[in-house]
Structures are given as C-alpha cells and as structure tokens.
Design an enzyme around this catalytic site. Sequence first.
Site, mmCIF file in Angstrom:
data_model
loop_
_atom_site.group_PDB
_atom_site.id
_atom_site.type_symbol
_atom_site.label_atom_id
_atom_site.label_comp_id
_atom_site.label_asym_id
_atom_site.label_seq_id
_atom_site.Cartn_x
_atom_site.Cartn_y
_atom_site.Cartn_z
ATOM 1 N N ARG A 232 -10.188 -1.954 7.039
ATOM 2 C CA ARG A 232 -9.084 -2.045 6.086
ATOM 3 C C ARG A 232 -7.790 -2.033 6.891
ATOM 4 O O ARG A 232 -7.778 -1.665 8.072
ATOM 5 C CB ARG A 232 -9.116 -0.859 5.126
ATOM 6 C CG ARG A 232 -10.265 -0.925 4.151
ATOM 7 C CD ARG A 232 -10.289 0.307 3.270
ATOM 8 N NE ARG A 232 -9.140 0.380 2.376
ATOM 9 C CZ ARG A 232 -8.863 1.439 1.613
ATOM 10 N NH1 ARG A 232 -9.651 2.500 1.648
ATOM 11 N NH2 ARG A 232 -7.808 1.431 0.821
ATOM 12 N N HIS A 233 -6.702 -2.399 6.258
ATOM 13 C CA HIS A 233 -5.377 -2.284 6.876
ATOM 14 C C HIS A 233 -5.085 -0.806 7.152
ATOM 15 O O HIS A 233 -5.730 0.084 6.559
ATOM 16 C CB HIS A 233 -4.340 -2.834 5.893
ATOM 17 C CG HIS A 233 -4.492 -2.218 4.531
ATOM 18 N ND1 HIS A 233 -3.975 -0.990 4.217
ATOM 19 C CD2 HIS A 233 -5.166 -2.639 3.429
ATOM 20 C CE1 HIS A 233 -4.294 -0.676 2.985
ATOM 21 N NE2 HIS A 233 -5.031 -1.664 2.470
ATOM 22 N N ASN A 239 -0.319 3.364 -0.571
ATOM 23 C CA ASN A 239 -1.474 4.270 -0.483
ATOM 24 C C ASN A 239 -1.004 5.719 -0.544
ATOM 25 O O ASN A 239 -1.620 6.568 -1.180
ATOM 26 C CB ASN A 239 -2.253 4.087 0.836
ATOM 27 C CG ASN A 239 -3.027 2.784 0.932
ATOM 28 O OD1 ASN A 239 -3.211 2.243 2.027
ATOM 29 N ND2 ASN A 239 -3.499 2.282 -0.197
ATOM 30 N N ARG A 284 0.302 -5.743 4.779
ATOM 31 C CA ARG A 284 -0.340 -4.596 5.421
ATOM 32 C C ARG A 284 -1.486 -4.986 6.361
ATOM 33 O O ARG A 284 -1.774 -4.273 7.314
ATOM 34 C CB ARG A 284 -0.775 -3.557 4.381
ATOM 35 C CG ARG A 284 -1.645 -4.058 3.233
ATOM 36 C CD ARG A 284 -1.606 -3.014 2.118
ATOM 37 N NE ARG A 284 -2.529 -3.255 1.001
ATOM 38 C CZ ARG A 284 -2.250 -4.040 -0.037
ATOM 39 N NH1 ARG A 284 -1.125 -4.720 -0.073
ATOM 40 N NH2 ARG A 284 -3.121 -4.152 -1.042
ATOM 41 N N GLU A 306 -6.377 -8.516 -1.584
ATOM 42 C CA GLU A 306 -7.031 -7.471 -2.380
ATOM 43 C C GLU A 306 -7.258 -7.937 -3.816
ATOM 44 O O GLU A 306 -6.544 -8.821 -4.332
ATOM 45 C CB GLU A 306 -6.173 -6.198 -2.342
ATOM 46 C CG GLU A 306 -6.737 -4.999 -3.111
ATOM 47 C CD GLU A 306 -8.169 -4.594 -2.734
ATOM 48 O OE1 GLU A 306 -9.061 -5.464 -2.732
ATOM 49 O OE2 GLU A 306 -8.409 -3.398 -2.474
ATOM 50 N N HIS A 371 -9.057 -5.497 2.664
ATOM 51 C CA HIS A 371 -8.733 -4.437 1.705
ATOM 52 C C HIS A 371 -10.003 -3.807 1.132
ATOM 53 O O HIS A 371 -11.085 -4.385 1.228
ATOM 54 C CB HIS A 371 -7.897 -5.036 0.571
ATOM 55 C CG HIS A 371 -6.686 -5.770 1.062
ATOM 56 N ND1 HIS A 371 -5.447 -5.185 1.157
ATOM 57 C CD2 HIS A 371 -6.531 -7.044 1.539
ATOM 58 C CE1 HIS A 371 -4.582 -6.065 1.633
ATOM 59 N NE2 HIS A 371 -5.223 -7.207 1.879
#
Length: 443
Positions: A232-233, A239, A284, A306, A371
Amino acid sequence: MAPKTNGIGVQVEDTRICVVMVGLPARGKSYIAQKAQRYLKWLSIPAATFNVGSYRRNDSPHPSADFFDTNNAEGERKRRAAAEAAVYDLLKWFKNGGVVGILDATNSTKERRKWVLDWLTREGIEVIFVESRCDDEELIMANIRDVKTSSPDYKGQDPEKAAQDFRDRIRNYEKVYKSINADGDEDDLTYLKIMNVGKQVIINRIRDYLQSRIVYYLMNLHIRPRSVWLSRHGESMLNLDGRIGGDAGLSYRGEEYARKLPELVLESVGSDRPLTVWTSTLKRTILTARHLPQHYNQLQWKALDELDAGVCDGMTYQEISDMYPEDFQARDEDKYNYRYRGGESYRDVVIRLEPIIMELERSEDILIISHQAVIRCIYAYFMQKTQEESPWVPVPLHTLMKLTPRAYGTEVQTYKANIKAVSTWRGKGSTAKHEDPLPEGGV
Ligand code: ATP
Ligand code: F6P
C-alpha cells in the site's frame, strides 16, 4: 443494490463450456487447468476441474508404468472407467449451474477425444480442446523431479525409481499419442495448441467471447521464475483522520515509509535486478514510489486507483454509519457486492483489474504500489480467496508483501518496515477509526 455481473461482462446463463486438456504426462496440463479455474472463479464464473487421475486413484492408487500400456486390458478398462466417472460428475456439475468445466486428463488419442466430444456435444456442451506440447527434455525432467515424484502415485517410494517409472509411463503414452489434427482430420474441433510454454500457439475455430477470453488468458501464461510485490502507499494525511478515499499526500510517517521502501525492496529482491513499478494515478502511491531507484521503470495505471466510495468519499466510517445507516449495514452484509452510491463495489474493482491480472501473467518481476481494496482483490486472485473473505483481508500499511507463484499455489512473504501507522482495517459491525491491533492472520 447493483445488479450482479461477472467480471468479463459475459451473459453466462446459457453458456456451458468444457475445456478438455490434451497432452502427454508432465506437460503442465494440471497446472494450466488450475490456473484457468482460478482466473475464472476470480471473475465470478463458476468453474471446476475434474482430474481423471484422482478418479483412477480410487481404484488403482499406485500403478506402475505398465498399467498405462494400451496392451494391458485391465489397465485400459480401469482407465476408461475413471474417465467415465469424471465425465459423469462433470455433467452433474453443469446441471447444477457450472459454466466452465475442465476435464484434466491426457485425452491423447483421437478415439478418446471423439468419445468425449460426442458425449458432451449430445448434452449441449461446447467443447474446447487445450493441448500442451513440449519437447524440451530438460523442462520435462524438471517437471518429473519437481512435481511427479511427489505425486500420491509414488507415495513412500524412492524418488529416483519414481522418476524412472514416470519416464516409462510417458513412453507408453507416446506409443499411441496423436497431437490434435496431426492427421488433418480433426479440423472441425475447437482447439488451442500451446507449444513449449507459449513459444508457438495454434488457435482453431474459437467460437464465442468466453472461449476467446480463456484462450487469450492461457496464451499469456509463462513459467519463468518471478515474483509480484505488493505494497500500500505510505500512511496518508486522510488515513490519520480515518477518512476514506480522497487524494491526499503522505503523513510524516508515510514519507518515512517511502524513504525506507527501496531498502525493503532490495532486502526482499535479494539482488540488484531491476523491477518494474506500477502505481495508481493517486498522489499517495506516486509519492511512495518516488525514492525507488531511477533505473526501475515506473508506470501509472488508473485501474490501480482505490475503490471509489462515491458520495462517501472523504468521510469516516462513523460519518457514513450516521448519514447512511442502511447502506453501512448492507455493506457489512455483503461487502463484495455492495456498491457505494455513485461509486464502486469490490466486484467492480475486480472487473477493472482484469487487464492488470492479464498483464501480470505476461510479465516478470513487478512491484505494485496501490491501495487497500485493490491489493485485497489482487491478493484474492493469487491466494484463491473467496468473495466472502477477500474484502476483509487485513493489508496493513508500511508492509511489503512478496508473492511467488509455484507449481500449485503461491508462496507469501511479508516484510515489515517497522514504521508505525494507523490501522485502517475495520471489523464487521464496527465504525472504528483506527482499529488496533490487527487481527491474527493478517498479511
Ligand atoms: P499428468 O498427465 O501426469 O497429470 P500434467 O501434464 O498434468 O501431468 P502437471 O502436473 O501440470 O503435468 O505438471 C506441472 C509442471 O508443469 C509444473 O512444474 C509447471 O511449471 C510445468 N508446466 C506448466 N505449464 C507447462 C507447459 N505449457 N509445458 C510444460 N510444462 C509446463
Ligand atoms: O481507509 C483506506 C482505504 O484505502 C479507503 O480509501 C478505502 O475506501 C478503504 O480503505 C477500502 O477498505 P474497506 O473496503 O475495508 O472500507
């Protein structure tokens, strides 16, 4: 609720296809069958494999090579009975809604192919033969060594003796083997012939869209060693607030992860060999990839963006539950199929990821930075996760995952960056902003 469609937009209600494998032993038929089944099931197309060897083992669990000599009447009778039992079960499965059945056997003579074709055609099932031919002795020997000596046929036997017996088994098959249309009288058959793992392919009389998708997928398979890395980023500013979606930049810790990633990748790759990096088009993931070595090719895919949360984009789970309580509950009840208002479902994401999977099958080492939902869907393809399981798979931030396809399955290794991050995992029924700690069994 969005209507259910399968992944490649095919109306499967009236379609019933049997993929009939053809080829000498140790030519990768079961491997090809398993991959096709996994791909189709991932796309929500009911698919199953019927392996005649397993039926034969009910009666003859440890046959020696002479069992497969066509002059052995007892062997012939038992082999025929096993093939019949498999086709019976295949037909039963079609009656219960099956769409693509795979008959995994050698089907190496014209007589056997005609028998299968006539029977299935009478039952209204389309037949496509898929033959794997291979004359690369080294590869065949490797297949025998890696897969065949550990087959249940040779349980408890010395591997050297097992390998010799398997070679003798192949000789017996070779005496009667006829490649599809070798005599020019099987031209009416629908078939795909794959020579030396795709160096050359012959396609004959492919009839409809689903057949052509299967053929295209099988043409792209290769068996060169490779891995796929997933990350994932780094932790994003959204977040931190427990907000979904958006196009935020990285938090301080997310940036730390981006700086650590090259080291983590190098540790996992184990050499300086170059990777191709795929990111989404969102900030991201691009920011997370930017410290990777310059000589890595980087490509941005919209398909890796995403899952689109529609009207809920930018909200916290608590806000969604307050504003759209019924939707929030519906999502928990069937997370795979729930489509956000104006957005997507996991099923939708799988559909748009199909070209990614196709390209992954054709490629060698790839690092994907994407994502949570997208990685779950890719992970589900490799790990054969069901639609009930896949949307809940924990995929923590700041963790690199290495997937290595093997003959029958995928090996997973994880590398933790040891950089703290919020947990974006949410359990059923909860609106937790940062649910911590992660459940056991997370990847
Ligand atoms: P059998 O008739 O004994 O069941 P099989 O043809 O089904 O044999 P598999 O059990 O599928 O053979 O053999 C698996 C091995 O074949 C794997 O190691 C895989 O890497 C290799 N393989 C996969 N595709 C091919 C191919 N197209 N040609 C040759 N080998 C392949
Ligand atoms: O919270 C991070 C995130 O990537 C969101 O942008 C996305 O909506 C969500 O995860 C997907 O996870 P789930 O399907 O569990 O809500």
